[in-house]
Design a protein around this motif. Sequence first.
Motif, mmCIF file in Angstrom:
data_model
loop_
_atom_site.group_PDB
_atom_site.id
_atom_site.type_symbol
_atom_site.label_atom_id
_atom_site.label_comp_id
_atom_site.label_asym_id
_atom_site.label_seq_id
_atom_site.Cartn_x
_atom_site.Cartn_y
_atom_site.Cartn_z
ATOM 1 N N VAL A 1 -6.123 -6.579 -0.259
ATOM 2 C CA VAL A 1 -6.646 -5.647 -1.263
ATOM 3 C C VAL A 1 -6.329 -4.210 -0.838
ATOM 4 O O VAL A 1 -5.817 -3.412 -1.627
ATOM 5 C CB VAL A 1 -8.164 -5.835 -1.475
ATOM 6 N N ALA A 2 -6.621 -3.877 0.415
ATOM 7 C CA ALA A 2 -6.395 -2.519 0.910
ATOM 8 C C ALA A 2 -4.929 -2.113 0.816
ATOM 9 O O ALA A 2 -4.606 -0.999 0.379
ATOM 10 C CB ALA A 2 -6.894 -2.404 2.352
ATOM 11 N N LEU A 3 -4.032 -2.995 1.197
ATOM 12 C CA LEU A 3 -2.603 -2.672 1.139
ATOM 13 C C LEU A 3 -2.129 -2.437 -0.286
ATOM 14 O O LEU A 3 -1.329 -1.531 -0.544
ATOM 15 C CB LEU A 3 -1.781 -3.782 1.797
ATOM 16 N N GLU A 4 -2.620 -3.231 -1.220
ATOM 17 C CA GLU A 4 -2.224 -3.061 -2.626
ATOM 18 C C GLU A 4 -2.781 -1.764 -3.203
ATOM 19 O O GLU A 4 -2.123 -1.114 -4.009
ATOM 20 C CB GLU A 4 -2.655 -4.263 -3.462
ATOM 21 N N VAL A 5 -3.984 -1.386 -2.792
ATOM 22 C CA VAL A 5 -4.556 -0.120 -3.249
ATOM 23 C C VAL A 5 -3.702 1.043 -2.746
ATOM 24 O O VAL A 5 -3.414 1.979 -3.491
ATOM 25 C CB VAL A 5 -6.023 0.019 -2.792
#
Length: 122
Positions: free
Chosen positions: A50-54
Amino acid sequence: MSLLVVGADHGGFQLKEDLKKTAGELGWLVQDVGTHSTEPVDYPDVAHKVALEVLASADALGLMVDGAGVGSAMAANKVPGIRAAVANGAQGTLLQAWDTAVAGAGTDDAWRREMAAVRNAL
Protein backbone atom coordinates in the motif's frame (compact mmCIF):
# COMPACT_ATOMS: atom_id res chain seq x y z
CA MET A 1 -10.50 11.65 -9.50
CA SER A 2 -8.23 10.70 -6.61
CA LEU A 3 -6.75 7.27 -6.08
CA LEU A 4 -7.39 5.22 -2.95
CA VAL A 5 -4.98 2.31 -2.55
CA VAL A 6 -6.49 -0.37 -0.30
CA GLY A 7 -5.04 -3.45 1.31
CA ALA A 8 -5.93 -5.85 4.11
CA ASP A 9 -4.77 -8.91 5.91
CA HIS A 10 -7.05 -11.95 6.00
CA GLY A 11 -8.95 -10.62 9.01
CA GLY A 12 -9.71 -7.34 7.25
CA PHE A 13 -10.58 -8.81 3.85
CA GLN A 14 -14.36 -8.40 4.05
CA LEU A 15 -14.22 -4.88 5.46
CA LYS A 16 -11.76 -3.93 2.71
CA GLU A 17 -14.20 -5.22 0.13
CA ASP A 18 -16.98 -3.11 1.69
CA LEU A 19 -14.73 -0.04 1.76
CA LYS A 20 -13.80 -0.52 -1.90
CA LYS A 21 -17.46 -0.44 -2.85
CA THR A 22 -18.14 2.64 -0.75
CA ALA A 23 -15.11 4.52 -2.08
CA GLY A 24 -16.08 3.70 -5.66
CA GLU A 25 -19.60 4.98 -5.06
CA LEU A 26 -18.09 8.23 -3.77
CA GLY A 27 -16.08 8.71 -6.96
CA TRP A 28 -12.68 7.38 -5.91
CA LEU A 29 -10.55 5.31 -8.24
CA VAL A 30 -9.70 2.26 -6.11
CA GLN A 31 -6.58 0.11 -6.44
CA ASP A 32 -6.61 -3.13 -4.43
CA VAL A 33 -3.17 -4.55 -3.56
CA GLY A 34 -4.49 -7.55 -1.62
CA THR A 35 -5.22 -9.77 0.04
CA HIS A 36 -7.87 -11.22 -2.22
CA SER A 37 -9.22 -13.93 0.11
CA THR A 38 -9.46 -14.94 3.75
CA GLU A 39 -6.36 -17.14 3.48
CA PRO A 40 -3.77 -16.06 6.10
CA VAL A 41 -1.22 -13.41 5.03
CA ASP A 42 1.27 -11.22 6.88
CA TYR A 43 -0.15 -7.71 7.25
CA PRO A 44 3.27 -5.96 7.12
CA ASP A 45 3.80 -7.24 3.57
CA VAL A 46 0.47 -5.84 2.39
CA ALA A 47 0.96 -2.55 4.27
CA HIS A 48 4.32 -2.18 2.50
CA LYS A 49 2.59 -2.65 -0.87
CA VAL A 50 0.00 0.00 0.00
CA ALA A 51 2.75 2.45 1.00
CA LEU A 52 4.75 1.90 -2.19
CA GLU A 53 1.70 2.43 -4.40
CA VAL A 54 0.81 5.63 -2.55
CA LEU A 55 4.33 6.93 -3.17
CA ALA A 56 4.04 6.08 -6.87
CA SER A 57 1.04 8.39 -7.39
CA ALA A 58 0.85 12.14 -6.93
CA ASP A 59 -2.68 12.16 -5.53
CA ALA A 60 -3.11 8.80 -3.80
CA LEU A 61 -4.15 7.97 -0.28
CA GLY A 62 -3.86 4.52 1.27
CA LEU A 63 -6.04 2.47 3.58
CA MET A 64 -4.82 -0.74 5.17
CA VAL A 65 -7.24 -2.88 7.21
CA ASP A 66 -5.92 -5.36 9.77
CA GLY A 67 -6.90 -6.55 13.23
CA ALA A 68 -6.07 -3.32 15.08
CA GLY A 69 -4.51 -0.96 12.52
CA VAL A 70 -1.48 -0.15 14.64
CA GLY A 71 0.83 -2.74 13.09
CA SER A 72 -0.05 -1.70 9.57
CA ALA A 73 0.63 1.96 10.32
CA MET A 74 3.99 1.00 11.83
CA ALA A 75 4.89 -1.10 8.79
CA ALA A 76 3.88 1.64 6.35
CA ASN A 77 5.90 4.24 8.29
CA LYS A 78 9.06 2.26 7.58
CA VAL A 79 8.75 3.33 3.93
CA PRO A 80 10.60 6.65 3.46
CA GLY A 81 8.19 9.42 2.48
CA ILE A 82 5.10 7.81 4.01
CA ARG A 83 3.20 9.25 6.94
CA ALA A 84 0.82 6.66 8.33
CA ALA A 85 -1.55 6.78 11.28
CA VAL A 86 -4.26 4.66 12.81
CA ALA A 87 -7.78 5.73 11.82
CA ASN A 88 -10.63 4.59 13.99
CA GLY A 89 -14.00 6.02 13.11
CA ALA A 90 -14.20 9.79 13.36
CA GLN A 91 -10.41 10.13 13.43
CA GLY A 92 -10.50 9.58 9.69
CA THR A 93 -11.51 13.19 9.22
CA LEU A 94 -8.38 14.31 11.06
CA LEU A 95 -6.15 12.41 8.67
CA GLN A 96 -6.87 14.86 5.87
CA ALA A 97 -5.91 17.82 8.04
CA TRP A 98 -2.65 16.13 9.00
CA ASP A 99 -1.94 15.22 5.38
CA THR A 100 -1.47 11.58 6.32
CA ALA A 101 -0.83 9.43 3.29
CA VAL A 102 -1.73 5.99 4.69
CA ALA A 103 -4.22 5.01 7.37
CA GLY A 104 -4.28 1.72 9.22
CA ALA A 105 -7.73 0.63 10.33
CA GLY A 106 -8.88 -2.09 12.71
CA THR A 107 -11.71 -4.52 12.09
CA ASP A 108 -13.45 -4.34 15.45
CA ASP A 109 -17.17 -3.60 15.78
CA ALA A 110 -16.58 0.06 16.69
CA TRP A 111 -14.96 0.63 13.28
CA ARG A 112 -17.88 -0.98 11.48
CA ARG A 113 -20.40 1.16 13.40
CA GLU A 114 -18.56 4.36 12.47
CA MET A 115 -18.50 3.73 8.73
CA ALA A 116 -20.39 7.00 8.15
CA ALA A 117 -17.42 8.95 9.54
CA VAL A 118 -15.11 7.15 7.14
CA ARG A 119 -17.42 8.01 4.24
CA ASN A 120 -17.22 11.68 5.26
CA ALA A 121 -13.42 11.54 5.43
CA LEU A 122 -13.23 10.13 1.91
